[in-house]
Enzyme design. Structure first.
Site, short mmCIF file in Angstrom:
data_model
loop_
_atom_site.label_atom_id
_atom_site.label_comp_id
_atom_site.label_asym_id
_atom_site.label_seq_id
_atom_site.Cartn_x
_atom_site.Cartn_y
_atom_site.Cartn_z
N GLY A 56 9.07 2.03 7.76
CA GLY A 56 8.47 0.74 7.45
C GLY A 56 7.62 0.80 6.20
CB THR A 57 6.88 -1.44 3.66
OG1 THR A 57 8.21 -0.99 3.38
CG2 THR A 57 6.09 -1.49 2.38
CB VAL A 58 1.55 0.33 4.96
CG1 VAL A 58 0.14 -0.09 5.35
CG2 VAL A 58 2.13 1.28 6.00
CG ASP A 96 4.61 13.80 8.74
OD1 ASP A 96 4.87 14.68 7.89
OD2 ASP A 96 4.80 12.59 8.54
CB CYS A 153 7.42 2.61 1.03
SG CYS A 153 9.04 2.32 1.80
CG ASP A 161 11.96 8.12 7.46
OD1 ASP A 161 12.79 7.62 6.67
OD2 ASP A 161 12.26 8.95 8.33
CG LEU A 172 -1.99 -1.10 1.26
CD1 LEU A 172 -2.80 -1.02 2.55
CD2 LEU A 172 -2.91 -1.03 0.06
#
Length: 949
Positions: free
Chosen positions: A571-573, A684, A567, A569, A565
């Site tokens: 980790g990756t979803v 953020d 990426c 800073d 879905l």
């Protein structure tokens, strides 16, 4: 009628009248008044050669004016018990006419309280006959009864009951004068000898009253009200055409009930029944056949409900004759008290024997009981509940689950370890349809009792107005992956456990280990059970709990990773499906070794800690977190609508309309307000981090750059009046020189230079005066406002996205919660205009523009003045002058741009558009032909990659 032990009878005596004529002493009952006597129908003589004939002859010598009223229906019988027995009543002139003094229905009163009038001869003779005849008949009956001794204790209980009633009813008001007409009052005089061995508390009977009613047009009704005052019992019958008598006798032996003063009982027995239509009223004569039995006293042993139902035996018979109402009213009742040394029972009867009507169907008895429970110490929840009228003294039934409520007395249970702040009285109202099915209705106030165990029970929630709630007690042990305790923890998503987090850190992202000192699995299970009220009934929660229960723990092997879905800073979803279910989740996978090399482990820990404490409809829900093969995984909610940046790109003009923008930024504002109340500065905010749910509402995500800090809620009083509110002063025509032709807000007034096209009728009408502000609105706006804004938080970190960085972050002067309101203004600008306000050719120029360039608005698209004014006040370079820096989101919500928006019902608002639900590829990934193709995760360089195999 034969008597039996443990009961009290009211029987008929045929020879009572003949025995009374031997009386030689005369006394008078001090009831009533001479004024009411004149309004009563005259009593006619009827029994020749008997004591009644002699009495009537004496009555004729007294002038009594007959009442012209002809009363229909049954007479109102007033039955009163006196504390003096064996002695004649006082014949003081001050008590003249007291026998005919009317008494209020349902309000007992002492017979000695009344006006001071002279006594008539008629009253003296009547009192003499009743007392002497009762005494002699009682002696004769006791001499014939061989089993009189077993009934001594029961008679003593009734006698002592009378005395308490008379003592307590002295101060109660009486019946109005107009209610006292057509009353036949009968006095009962019990014996006063109480043996020294008797341990019963003085008790009494209340007044038995029967008021005449419209017996032809209205159905007969009987209502019985039993007052049990203290530990005694009493009878009060209010009837219309029918009488129902219930006698309640309670023994007060040691250990059988609670201590004295435990509470007051009020039992109402309502019975509705209709007399047969063929009944013809001849005379107002009533015959009452009372079978009085005593209820078993409250003891430690259990009492069957069937015995309790049989313990109350009541019957009422109403006799009627043809309408010969001119003869007046006639009724007699004899009482036979024993001597000073003999023990006898109360005997009540009416001398007339009239054919009985057809038996009526059994009536439903409704009991309403009020109990009081007193909390005596800080270590005890409540004392024992006096439940002598219930099936068991130590057991109650819950209304919802019909489970037994455990006794909270200190005899059966050890003192609770939970300390209570104050001792409070606990009042329990129980509404019972029958004695066999008591139901707890409401507990008004109580302290919370924290007890250990895993059994189901009914406890009381700790609140200002507490109610009985069903709670499944859970073991305080941590989640271990197996066992019944873990199942109970997971099966109770609405547990009342509370969890505290340390919010003392101001500038560090790694100082939160104290809040996660327990195991991560246990800490997560506690949050998932207790702090997810708006998601507790979600199907995904049930699916996760089922897998944990089946396999003992949750890991990456239980998910099918479908696609990537995004990426970030750290980790990756990935989109993942739980094995064996159709539930989709978003799993954020982080490599622990990669985070350690880049020194980003504190950011991952901070995000995990923040996700655990969140519970908001516009913030993500953390379903589970685990570590598998050196990979930290966060299982979160999946939003199929993508992010707000992609959704904006799909618009025709690459920007949202003003109503759609207002919808999205309003929900974002509520999410930021919630985060600031928890002491979390987001830092953020950008469209890529705002996801769209399947229902069209938004969800804020990605908290790895967030800062946790301390927050001190304060109350701020409004210093300016509502009409001079700075948030509402901004408007297109707030000044005299109002020329803003491009304003398209419908609520704006017409510009000054525009022509006025008014009709003739409008010209003739007088101009209306402007409405003054509502007084309630002024008071509401002038009330102190709660502000929970982390205004004192400061950080020197250079975090965020270049286009959204606040000037204070770029300058390195330290920043606080005001950076979120700067990014909120940049986001509002981008959603309306399709670009950020300070974007340059590269990052350096962008940062320079943020610090030095003034805010400019493009000519298109057209945006309202309120929206521009809000953006202008949010993008103030000085953080102390920025809108929201002092009062936070509460100050921004009052801006005219959000006028008319219902903040409380924003979740019910219709979203601008719903996302397209597309196939996520789950069918192909989980098909048997594909052999359940999984994604393999591995770290390559600085990125996490998953490859198919």
């Amino acid at each position: 009628m034969e008597s039996f032990a443990g009961s009290c009878e009211i029987v008929e005596e045929k020879d009572a009248v003949r025995l009374a004529k031997h009386s030689s002493r005369y006394c008078m009952s001090p009831l009533g008044s001479s004024k009411d006597m004149e309004q009563r129908p005259a009593l006619k003589s009827g029994y020749q050669g008997s004591m009644e004939y002699d009495i009537d002859q004496l009555f004729q010598s007294i002038t009594i004016k007959p009442s012209p009223r002809r009363v229909m229906g049954s007479s109102f019988h007033h039955l009163e018990t006196s504390a003096s027995a064996g002695t004649s009543r006082s014949t003081s002139p001050s008590n003249k006419g007291a026998m005919k003094k009317p008494f209020p229905m349902g309000t007992p009163r002492s017979p000695r309280v009344g006006p001071s009038d002279s006594i008539s001869l008629k009253q003296a003779l009547r009192d003499l006959c009743i007392s002497k005849a009762s005494e002699m008949a009682s002696q004769k009956r006791l001499s014939k009864s061989a089993a009189a001794s077993p009934r001594v204790s029961e008679a003593d209980r009734i006698k002592t009951l009378y005395r308490q009633v008379l003592n307590e009813s002295a101060g109660k008001p009486g019946l109005p004068v107009d209610k006292g007409k057509s009353l036949v009052e009968i006095s009962l005089t019990p014996v006063v000898d109480i043996p020294s061995s008797s341990q019963s508390v003085p008790q009494r009977y209340d007044v038995l009253e029967t008021e005449p009613s419209n017996f032809i047009s209205e159905p007969s009704q009987a209502e019985i009200l039993l007052h049990v005052l203290g530990n005694g019992s009493g009878i009060k019958t209010v009837g219309y055409g029918m009488l129902e008598t219930v006698s309640l006798c309670k023994s007060n032996k040691s250990g059988s009930c609670l201590s004295s003063g435990s509470g007051d009982y009020e039992i109402e027995i309502d019975e509705n029944h209709t007399s047969p239509p063929h009944m013809v009223i001849e005379d107002q004569l009533v015959e009452i056949d009372k079978h009085v039995t005593s209820l078993p006293s409250c003891s430690g042993s259990k009492v069957d409900t069937e015995e309790l139902d049989k313990s109350i035996v009541s019957s009422a018979r109403v006799k009627s004759e043809p309408t010969a109402l001119s003869s007046g009213l006639k009724g007699k009742l004899d009482n036979f008290p024993g001597s000073g040394t003999e023990k006898s029972k109360l005997v009540s009867k009416v001398t007339r024997n009239i054919p009985r009507p057809k038996p009526r169907p059994k009536k439903k008895i409704l009991l309403k009981k009020k109990l009081k429970i007193v909390v005596n110490s800080a270590t005890k929840m409540v004392e024992e509940v006096d439940t002598s009228l219930e099936p068991s003294a130590s057991q109650l039934l819950c209304q919802k689950c019909h489970c037994a409520v455990k006794s909270t007395s200190t005899e059966n249970h050890p003192p609770s370890n939970t300390s209570h702040t104050t001792d409070k009285n606990v009042s329990i109202e129980a509404d019972q349809e029958s004695l066999a099915s008591p139901r707890l209705i409401r507990i008004v106030k109580c302290n919370k009792e924290a007890s250990k165990g895993s059994s189901d029970s009914c406890e009381v929630s700790d609140s200002g107005e507490a109610v009985i709630v069903m709670k499944q007690e859970v073991s305080p042990s941590n989640y271990s992956g197996k066992g019944d305790a873990d199942e109970q923890i997971r099966a109770n998503p609405t547990s009342s456990e509370k969890f505290d987090f340390s919010l003392s850190s101001k500038n560090s992202l790694g100082d939160y280990s104290s809040s996660t000192s327990m195991s991560e699995e246990s800490n997560l299970s506690r949050f998932s059970c207790g702090n997810k009220p708006h998601m507790s009934m979600d199907v995904r929660w049930e699916a996760v709990k089922h897998v944990k229960l089946q396999y003992g723990s949750l890991g990456l092997r239980h998910f099918n990773l479908l696609k990537k879905l995004g990426c970030g800073d750290i980790g990756t979803v990935y989109l993942a499906e739980l094995v064996g279910t159709n539930c989709l989740f978003a799993i954020k996978v982080m490599d622990n070794e990669f985070l350690a090399r880049r020194k980003k482990t504190p950011r991952a820990q901070a995000e995990r800690a923040i996700l655990k404490m969140l519970d908001h409809p516009f913030l993500p829900t953390l379903y589970a977190q685990f570590t598998s093969d050196n990979l930290s995984c966060l299982v979160m909610e999946y939003c199929p609508g993508g992010d707000l940046h992609v959704l904006r790109q799909k618009q025709l003009s690459r920007c949202f309309s003003e109503p759609a923008t207002r919808f999205y930024v309003a929900e974002i504002l509520l999410a930021l307000e919630y985060l600031h109340m928890l002491g979390v500065i987001y830092r953020d905010l950008k469209p890529e981090n705002i996801l769209v749910r399947e229902d069209g509402h938004i969800m804020l995500t990605d908290f790895d750059l967030s800062l946790r800090c301390a927050v001190n809620p304060t109350l701020l009083r409004s210093t300016s009046p509502p009409e001079k509110d700075p948030a509402r002063m901004s408007g297109p025509y707030s000044t005299s020189n109002c020329i803003q032709p491009l304003c398209i807000e419908p609520s704006c007034r017409v510009p000054c230079f525009s022509p006025r096209l008014l009709s003739t009728q409008a010209r003739n009408q007088k101009p209306r005066k402007p409405k003054r502000p509502d007084l309630l609105t002024q008071q509401f706006r002038s009330l102190p406002q709660l502000v929970a804004e982390p205004t004192e938080a400061r950080s020197n970190s250079f975090v965020g996205t270049h286009e959204y960085l606040a000037p204070e972050i770029i300058k390195g002067e330290g920043h606080g919660a005001a950076v979120d309101w700067w990014t909120f203004g940049v986001l509002l600008y981008e959603l309306l205009y399709g670009k950020t306000p300070f974007k340059g050719y590269d990052n350096e120029e962008t940062l320079s523009n943020v610090v030095y360039q003034n805010l400019k608005f493009p000519d298109s698209p057209l945006v309202s003045f309120q929206a521009k004014e809000l953006i202008r006040r949010l993008l103030v370079k000085d953080p102390e002058s920025r809108l929201g820096s002092e009062k936070g989101a509460a100050e921004i919500k009052r801006h005219p741009f959000f006028e008319g928006l219902n903040w409380a019902l924003i979740r019910c608002a219709i979203p601008p558009e719903l996302p397209d639900i597309y196939d996520n590829g789950a069918t192909e990934a989980t098909s048997p032909e594909g052999n359940n193709r999984y994604l393999e995760c591995k770290a390559i360089g600085d990125h996490l990659e998953f490859e198919l195999f």
